[in-house]
Write a protein that holds these residues in place. Structure first.
Motif, PDB file in Angstrom:
ATOM      1  N   SER A  68       2.566   0.365   3.814  1.00 18.89           N
ATOM      2  CA  SER A  68       1.517   1.344   4.090  1.00 18.89           C
ATOM      3  C   SER A  68       0.193   0.902   3.487  1.00 18.89           C
ATOM      4  CB  SER A  68       1.919   2.706   3.513  1.00 18.89           C
ATOM      5  OG  SER A  68       0.892   3.648   3.746  1.00 18.89           O
ATOM      6  N   GLN A  69      -0.872   1.056   4.243  1.00 18.46           N
ATOM      7  CA  GLN A  69      -2.206   0.664   3.788  1.00 18.46           C
ATOM      8  C   GLN A  69      -2.898   1.763   2.997  1.00 18.46           C
ATOM      9  OE1 GLN A  69      -3.935  -0.237   7.608  1.00 18.46           O
ATOM     10  NE2 GLN A  69      -3.509  -2.410   7.360  1.00 18.46           N
ATOM     11  N   ARG A 137      -0.128   0.357  -0.420  1.00 20.90           N
ATOM     12  CA  ARG A 137      -0.730  -0.838  -1.023  1.00 20.90           C
ATOM     13  C   ARG A 137      -1.819  -0.545  -2.058  1.00 20.90           C
ATOM     14  NH1 ARG A 137       0.441  -4.768  -2.167  1.00 20.90           N
ATOM     15  NH2 ARG A 137      -1.324  -6.014  -1.532  1.00 20.90           N
TER      16      ARG A 137
END
Length: 167
Positions: A68-69, A137
């Motif tokens: 996941s960003q 992240r």
């Protein structure tokens, strides 16, 4: 040179050394059936979580998601920790099943703690999610996290204090 650029068929269970390297005696092939020393792969493993403490003393498990960003917090948890939501800062999120949903907003500089290590994160707020806190992240980058898997299934999470990386 043209011979190296041609498409060639390669067996899925075998490979040969490139002609550019020293030739090996024989290609490597996986035996069938596999030898007994090959460990059995898992069909599924549990999610990796870490306990996050918020300012009012509330502790919530955060799911670590290296894919996941962003950091995601469910709206009910955002209300419980009494944080301000910036409704002007929102974005569309595409999930693994290709569905797109809009974030409600963003909590900026939300104070959190793991053990005695304090830090702040920007978290995007969603109305509905299967978990209340998803640590993507930005969490991993800020705390310089390292996940280490062990053969017995145990996972170790190492983090660094963002205010004192030597700690």
């Amino acid at each position: 040179m043209s011979d190296f650029l041609k498409v060639c068929r390669v067996e899925a269970t075998c490979y040969e050394q490139s002609q550019l390297e020293e030739p090996q005696s024989t290609p490597f092939c996986l035996p069938s059936p596999l030898p007994l020393t090959v460990p059995e792969p898992e069909y599924s493993l549990p999610l990796q979580e870490v306990d996050i403490t918020f300012t009012p003393g509330l502790t919530e498990p955060g799911v670590i998601d290296p894919g996941s960003q962003i950091i995601v917090i469910r709206q009910d948890l955002a209300r419980e920790v009494n944080t301000k939501i910036n409704y002007g800062q929102h974005l569309a999120m595409e999930s693994a099943n290709r569905l797109t949903s809009w974030m409600v907003g963003c909590t900026e500089n939300l104070p959190m703690r793991i053990g005695d290590i304090p830090f702040v994160l920007h978290t995007y707020v969603v109305e509905h999610a299967p978990m209340r806190l998803l640590l993507g992240r930005p969490f991993q980058q800020l705390l310089l996290t390292q996940l280490e898997d062990f053969p017995n299934g145990k996972v170790e999470l190492s983090i660094c204090d963002p205010c004192n990386p030597s700690r």
